[in-house]
Design a protein around this motif. Structure first.
Motif, short mmCIF file in Angstrom:
data_model
loop_
_atom_site.label_atom_id
_atom_site.label_comp_id
_atom_site.label_asym_id
_atom_site.label_seq_id
_atom_site.Cartn_x
_atom_site.Cartn_y
_atom_site.Cartn_z
N ALA A 148 0.81 -1.22 0.00
CA ALA A 148 0.00 0.00 0.00
C ALA A 148 0.84 1.27 0.00
CB ALA A 148 -0.94 0.00 1.21
N LEU A 149 2.12 1.18 0.28
CA LEU A 149 2.97 2.37 0.28
C LEU A 149 3.14 2.91 -1.15
CD1 LEU A 149 5.68 1.23 2.84
CD2 LEU A 149 4.02 3.07 3.16
N ASP A 150 2.88 4.19 -1.30
CA ASP A 150 2.96 4.83 -2.62
C ASP A 150 4.38 5.34 -2.86
OD1 ASP A 150 2.60 6.12 -4.98
OD2 ASP A 150 1.08 7.53 -4.27
N GLU A 151 5.12 4.65 -3.70
CA GLU A 151 6.51 5.01 -3.96
C GLU A 151 6.64 6.19 -4.91
OE1 GLU A 151 8.87 1.67 -4.99
OE2 GLU A 151 8.07 0.38 -3.40
N THR A 152 5.53 6.65 -5.46
CA THR A 152 5.57 7.80 -6.37
C THR A 152 5.17 9.10 -5.68
OG1 THR A 152 3.27 7.50 -7.10
CG2 THR A 152 4.99 6.27 -8.28
N ALA A 153 4.94 9.06 -4.37
CA ALA A 153 4.46 10.23 -3.64
C ALA A 153 5.52 11.33 -3.61
CB ALA A 153 4.06 9.83 -2.23
N VAL A 154 5.05 12.56 -3.40
CA VAL A 154 5.92 13.73 -3.34
C VAL A 154 6.02 14.19 -1.88
CG1 VAL A 154 6.25 16.11 -4.13
CG2 VAL A 154 5.22 14.41 -5.66
N ASN A 159 11.63 17.55 3.28
CA ASN A 159 11.69 16.10 3.52
C ASN A 159 11.93 15.35 2.22
OD1 ASN A 159 11.16 16.56 6.24
ND2 ASN A 159 8.95 16.35 5.97
N LYS A 160 12.15 14.08 2.32
CA LYS A 160 12.33 13.22 1.15
C LYS A 160 11.47 11.98 1.32
CE LYS A 160 16.48 11.26 3.27
NZ LYS A 160 17.29 12.12 4.06
N VAL A 161 10.96 11.46 0.21
CA VAL A 161 10.15 10.25 0.21
C VAL A 161 10.94 9.13 -0.43
CG1 VAL A 161 8.05 9.15 -0.64
CG2 VAL A 161 7.98 11.51 0.14
N ILE A 162 11.12 8.05 0.31
CA ILE A 162 11.81 6.86 -0.18
C ILE A 162 10.91 5.66 0.07
CG2 ILE A 162 13.86 5.40 0.01
CD1 ILE A 162 15.39 7.81 1.02
N GLY A 163 10.50 5.04 -1.02
CA GLY A 163 9.66 3.86 -0.89
C GLY A 163 8.30 4.14 -0.28
N GLY A 164 7.78 5.35 -0.45
CA GLY A 164 6.48 5.69 0.08
C GLY A 164 6.49 6.21 1.50
N ASP A 168 12.78 12.91 7.45
CA ASP A 168 13.39 14.23 7.63
C ASP A 168 14.88 14.12 7.35
OD1 ASP A 168 14.54 12.99 9.83
OD2 ASP A 168 13.33 14.08 11.31
N ILE A 169 15.64 15.15 7.67
CA ILE A 169 17.07 15.17 7.34
C ILE A 169 17.86 14.14 8.14
CG2 ILE A 169 17.03 17.58 6.64
CD1 ILE A 169 18.17 18.28 9.40
N TYR A 170 17.27 13.61 9.22
CA TYR A 170 17.96 12.60 10.03
C TYR A 170 17.50 11.17 9.69
CZ TYR A 170 18.98 16.73 12.81
OH TYR A 170 19.40 17.98 13.23
N ASN A 171 16.78 11.03 8.59
CA ASN A 171 16.23 9.75 8.17
C ASN A 171 15.23 9.19 9.18
OD1 ASN A 171 17.52 9.73 5.73
ND2 ASN A 171 19.14 8.32 6.36
N LYS A 172 14.57 10.07 9.89
CA LYS A 172 13.51 9.66 10.79
C LYS A 172 12.18 9.76 10.06
CE LYS A 172 11.18 10.80 15.14
NZ LYS A 172 11.13 11.72 16.32
N ALA A 173 11.39 8.70 10.13
CA ALA A 173 10.10 8.69 9.43
C ALA A 173 9.16 9.72 10.06
CB ALA A 173 9.48 7.31 9.50
N VAL A 174 8.62 10.59 9.23
CA VAL A 174 7.67 11.59 9.72
C VAL A 174 6.26 11.33 9.19
CG1 VAL A 174 9.43 13.36 9.98
CG2 VAL A 174 8.22 13.14 7.79
N GLY A 175 6.14 10.43 8.22
CA GLY A 175 4.82 10.12 7.70
C GLY A 175 4.87 9.04 6.64
N TYR A 176 3.68 8.52 6.31
CA TYR A 176 3.55 7.42 5.36
C TYR A 176 2.52 7.79 4.30
CZ TYR A 176 6.04 4.68 8.86
OH TYR A 176 6.98 4.22 9.76
N HIS A 177 2.89 7.64 3.04
CA HIS A 177 1.99 7.89 1.93
C HIS A 177 1.37 6.53 1.55
CE1 HIS A 177 3.40 12.05 1.09
NE2 HIS A 177 4.52 11.59 1.63
#
Length: 474
Positions: A148-154, A159-164, A168-177
């Protein structure tokens, strides 16, 4: 040999034929890069084996049974006995399928067992904390597959989206698309963003640069498939060995017609079934052709393959194969101890998931006004009370003993020598030591009311046992 090869300190870094490393090329890539291109393929193949391989299901089933088993019982450790009982009773009610699952189809135990299975096969599972009306509390869980993770999300902002998943800049997950699907499971409607605090991502992180899941079976799926292919080939071979072929020889074959040599004489497309008696045409003779092959003794090969498959997952051969023919008490116990160390790692990670769910449950319990002390007027719940109310332990349902007499004797010695406490033994049996003592006291008091001498019976039974041992020695 090249001079550079002679100068190498590690044989494992050589590309020489001497060490069979000629075509062994590997790259040092961040885990996120290395996993991204192959994650979906591994997951698809692992799922295929889950559907079609009994060996794969033996491994996955072993983890599900031993990590969660009959389940965990919540033991609240808040100071107030009244509050403790309220929390435990509320948790028991909430764990029913109509209260904890947003779909109303799975109890909490079922959800956790499914989570273990999906983590093993898919590599992970997403659990959403949803707040909906209905049920015992306005808090429920929604299980989602990692697909269900959207790998095409913006991403939002910097922040950056990797694999949906948004980091943040510390590679801490802040949300899920997360992609939303229609009830048919195929039609994608939209993508929603969920804050990290509302999502539990249950997966194993093996490298600092790893951001998403990889199937826990990645290292062993090729061996599982090899076992399946070998067994399939062996079955075909055994069927061939059981076959009987018949060829009809003619002294004067016809030269016209549709059959062999020309004429359709009634033999074309015919087969032989057990007990059949047929007549031959004049001049015909029969030659019987039976495959002259010997069946391979596959037992040793399959045992070795399953042993390696089990070891790759941290399991003993006996647990992976359910074959106990080569074990005794000592070896079975040693294998069980080593296997339990493997399962304990999984249990600890699963407990982290259950802890987070329980803490959210406490918040919902407080906000719904279902606690006897009500809502603190000064708002101290969010600063202090929620941590106090969330104090708890998990008591796992006990496993059956291999040899009850030996296990009981060992526990007795451990208790007498101080290697174990009564609390340790109670926990191993899936009980809370305080509750067990209270239960023992109730039984003794009730027996006294009925004038039943339990202590005397126990001592009498012990005396008879000792007298029986003396007679045996005599």
């Amino acid at each position: 040999m090249h001079e550079l090869e002679r100068a190498m300190s590690y044989d494992g870094a050589s590309f020489s034929n001497v060490h069979s490393n000629t075509n062994w090329y590997a790259e040092n890539l961040p885990a996120a890069w290395a996993d991204a291109g192959e994650r979906d393929v591994l997951r698809a193949r692992a799922r295929d084996l889950e559907r079609n391989s009994d060996v794969m299901n033996a491994i996955v089933g072993a983890f599900k049974r031993n990590v969660y088993g009959a389940g965990f019982r919540l033991r609240s450790t808040v100071e107030s006995e009244e509050l403790r009982e309220e929390i435990e009773r509320a948790w028991e009610i909430w764990c029913k399928k109509e209260n904890c699952d947003v779909t109303g189809t799975q109890s909490f135990d079922s959800l956790m067992r499914m989570a273990i299975r999906r983590k093993k096969v898919d590599g992970g599972i997403l659990i959403l904390k949803t707040h909906t009306a209905g049920g015992f509390l306005p808090f429920k869980l929604q299980a989602l597959e990692v697909d269900a993770l959207d790998e095409t999300a913006v991403a939002h902002g910097n922040n950056k989206v990797i694999g949906g998943i948004e980091y943040d800049i510390y590679n801490k997950a802040v949300g899920y698309h997360i992609k939303q699907f229609a009830p048919d499971g195929f039609t994608e409607t939209e993508t929603k963003f969920y804050q990290a605090k509302d999502v539990i991502f249950y997966f194993t992180k093996n490298r600092p640069t790893q951001l998403r899941e990889v199937s826990d079976l990645a290292a062993t799926i090729t061996r599982v498939r090899d076992i399946n292919e070998f067994m399939r080939s062996l079955a075909v071979k055994e069927r061939l060995l059981a076959c009987l072929s018949v060829f009809i020889k003619r002294d004067s074959p016809p030269t016209t017609g549709r059959g062999y040599g020309g004429v359709d004489d009634g033999y074309m497309g015919k087969t032989i079934s057990p007990g059949t008696i047929n007549y031959l045409s004049p001049g015909d003779d029969i030659s019987v052709v039976q495959p002259n092959m010997q069946a391979t003794d596959a037992t040793a090969h399959i045992k070795q393959q399953i042993r390696m498959l089990g070891s790759g997952q941290g399991l003993s051969y006996e647990l992976a194969s359910r074959d106990m023919s080569e074990t005794n008490y000592s070896s079975a116990r040693q294998g069980a101890i080593e296997d339990d160390l493997t399962f304990e790692e999984e249990r600890q990670q699963l407990k982290d998931v259950m802890d987070e769910i329980f803490e959210e449950f406490i918040k919902a319990l407080y906000l719904s006004g279902k606690l006897s002390d009500g809502r603190p007027a000064d708002g101290s719940f969010w600063e202090k009370n929620r941590y106090e109310y969330s104090r708890h332990t998990w008591i796992k349902a006990p496993k059956k003993w291999i040899d009850p007499a030996k296990e009981a004797a060992a526990n007795k010695d451990a208790l007498l020598t101080g290697q174990k406490t009564f609390a340790d033994m109670a926990a191993e049996n899936g009980k809370d030591w305080k509750e067990q003592l209270e239960e023992m006291a109730k039984i003794q008091n009730y027996a006294a009311e009925l004038d039943v001498d339990l202590v005397g019976q126990l001592l009498g039974a012990r005396k008879e046992e000792e007298e029986g041992d003396e007679k045996d020695e005599g």
